[in-house]
Design an enzyme around this catalytic site. Structure first.
Site, PDB file in Angstrom:
ATOM      1  N   LEU A 111       0.885  -1.163   0.000  1.00 37.42           N
ATOM      2  CA  LEU A 111       0.000   0.000   0.000  1.00 37.42           C
ATOM      3  C   LEU A 111       0.924   1.215   0.000  1.00 37.42           C
ATOM      4  O   LEU A 111       1.985   1.181   0.637  1.00 37.42           O
ATOM      5  CB  LEU A 111      -0.884   0.011   1.253  1.00 37.42           C
ATOM      6  CG  LEU A 111      -1.963  -1.080   1.352  1.00 37.42           C
ATOM      7  CD1 LEU A 111      -2.714  -0.967   2.677  1.00 37.42           C
ATOM      8  CD2 LEU A 111      -2.944  -1.004   0.183  1.00 37.42           C
ATOM      9  N   ASP A 112       0.526   2.279  -0.672  1.00 40.59           N
ATOM     10  CA  ASP A 112       1.355   3.492  -0.705  1.00 40.59           C
ATOM     11  C   ASP A 112       1.538   4.046   0.710  1.00 40.59           C
ATOM     12  O   ASP A 112       0.731   3.775   1.597  1.00 40.59           O
ATOM     13  CB  ASP A 112       0.683   4.574  -1.562  1.00 40.59           C
ATOM     14  CG  ASP A 112       0.546   4.156  -3.009  1.00 40.59           C
ATOM     15  OD1 ASP A 112       1.317   3.276  -3.453  1.00 40.59           O
ATOM     16  OD2 ASP A 112      -0.345   4.698  -3.688  1.00 40.59           O
ATOM     17  N   ILE A 113       2.539   4.897   0.860  1.00 45.17           N
ATOM     18  CA  ILE A 113       2.826   5.471   2.181  1.00 45.17           C
ATOM     19  C   ILE A 113       1.607   6.229   2.738  1.00 45.17           C
ATOM     20  O   ILE A 113       1.356   6.227   3.938  1.00 45.17           O
ATOM     21  CB  ILE A 113       4.092   6.358   2.129  1.00 45.17           C
ATOM     22  CG1 ILE A 113       4.531   6.752   3.528  1.00 45.17           C
ATOM     23  CG2 ILE A 113       3.911   7.579   1.230  1.00 45.17           C
ATOM     24  CD1 ILE A 113       5.946   7.278   3.633  1.00 45.17           C
TER      25      ILE A 113
END
Ligand code: URA
Length: 247
Positions: free
Chosen positions: A106-108
């Site tokens: 998952l993106d930051i």
């Protein structure tokens, strides 16, 4: 032969209690290893070889662990990073020896459901492109998402690099003040996929949270940054149709 670990650590890892509770249990003589009562937890044992009894009941060793994390923003989906905290840094000490890694990324700035495990085979199956495991995201999007968008997502969005996405299922939950709340189900895992799909219709994502993977929903009782071990029912929901565990 497996890896040797400290007896007190193994016992607390197996859910028998905290390290200090295990110290007491050892002092009371509740723990036997290969028939011998051990009074301290210093001894190293091999859980795959040694017979460990807690109050006469065998301690069952688990090779694999499956954790559900409600990922907060600001941490990255990796096992180590020089600059940022990673999802593995959030893992409770009790699970530390399992050496877990995240199932996908998952993106930051994306929140929500992330599985951490040390089961490489399952990870491979869940991420295999041909399996098309569905993932559901809640997104807040700048702009009014309407029927034309729903139809475009159903037909298949083309990303900025020309990649043609598989049909996806877009449900508009609400629209207010030019901001739309939507649920999107995708069957792939391209880099920044959800954000890029909405960029393709010129409606940037301002908030993203994964709420479901396969049939497994994010447990609403988990606060951001919290994690828990999957129950059997949850494991079944995660692996439904993608995984035949070896017996
Ligand atoms: N799609 C994105 O754009 N970001 C994520 O973190 C997951 C899916």
């Amino acid at each position: 032969m497996g890896e040797k670990i400290r007896l007190d650590k193994l016992l607390s890892n197996m859910g028998k209690g905290s390290r200090s509770e295990m110290k007491d249990a050892l002092r009371y003589g509740y723990i036997k290893v290969n028939g011998e009562t051990l009074r301290t937890g210093k001894e190293k044992v091999d859980p795959e070889v040694d017979e460990i009894l807690y109050k006469g009941v065998p301690v069952i060793y688990k090779k694999h662990i499956y954790l559900m994390l409600n990922k907060p923003q600001g941490v990255i989906s990796a096992t180590g990073d020089k600059r940022h905290k990673t999802v593995v840094d959030l893992v409770d000490e009790a699970y530390a020896h399992y050496d877990v890694f995240p199932v996908g990324r998952l993106d930051i700035d994306t929140e929500g459901l992330l599985i951490l495990t040390n089961d490489g085979e399952l990870t491979h199956e869940l991420l295999a492109p041909k399996k098309h495991v569905p993932k559901v995201y809640f997104a807040q999007v700048d702009g009014v998402v309407g029927q034309a968008d729903v139809e475009a997502f159903t037909a298949g969005i083309t990303l900025d690099d020309g990649y043609a996405c598989r049909p996806s299922d877009l449900v508009v939950q609400s629209v207010a003040d030019g901001v739309s709340n939507v649920l999107l189900t995708i069957h792939e895992g391209k880099f920044h996929q959800v954000k890029r799909m909405f960029e393709a219709v010129e409606k940037p994502v301002t908030y993203l949270k994964r709420v479901k993977m396969n049939a497994l929903e994010l447990d609403p009782a988990l606060a951001l940054g919290e994690m828990k071990e999957l129950s059997e029912v949850e494991f079944e929901a995660l692996t439904r149709g993608v995984y035949e565990p070896k017996v």
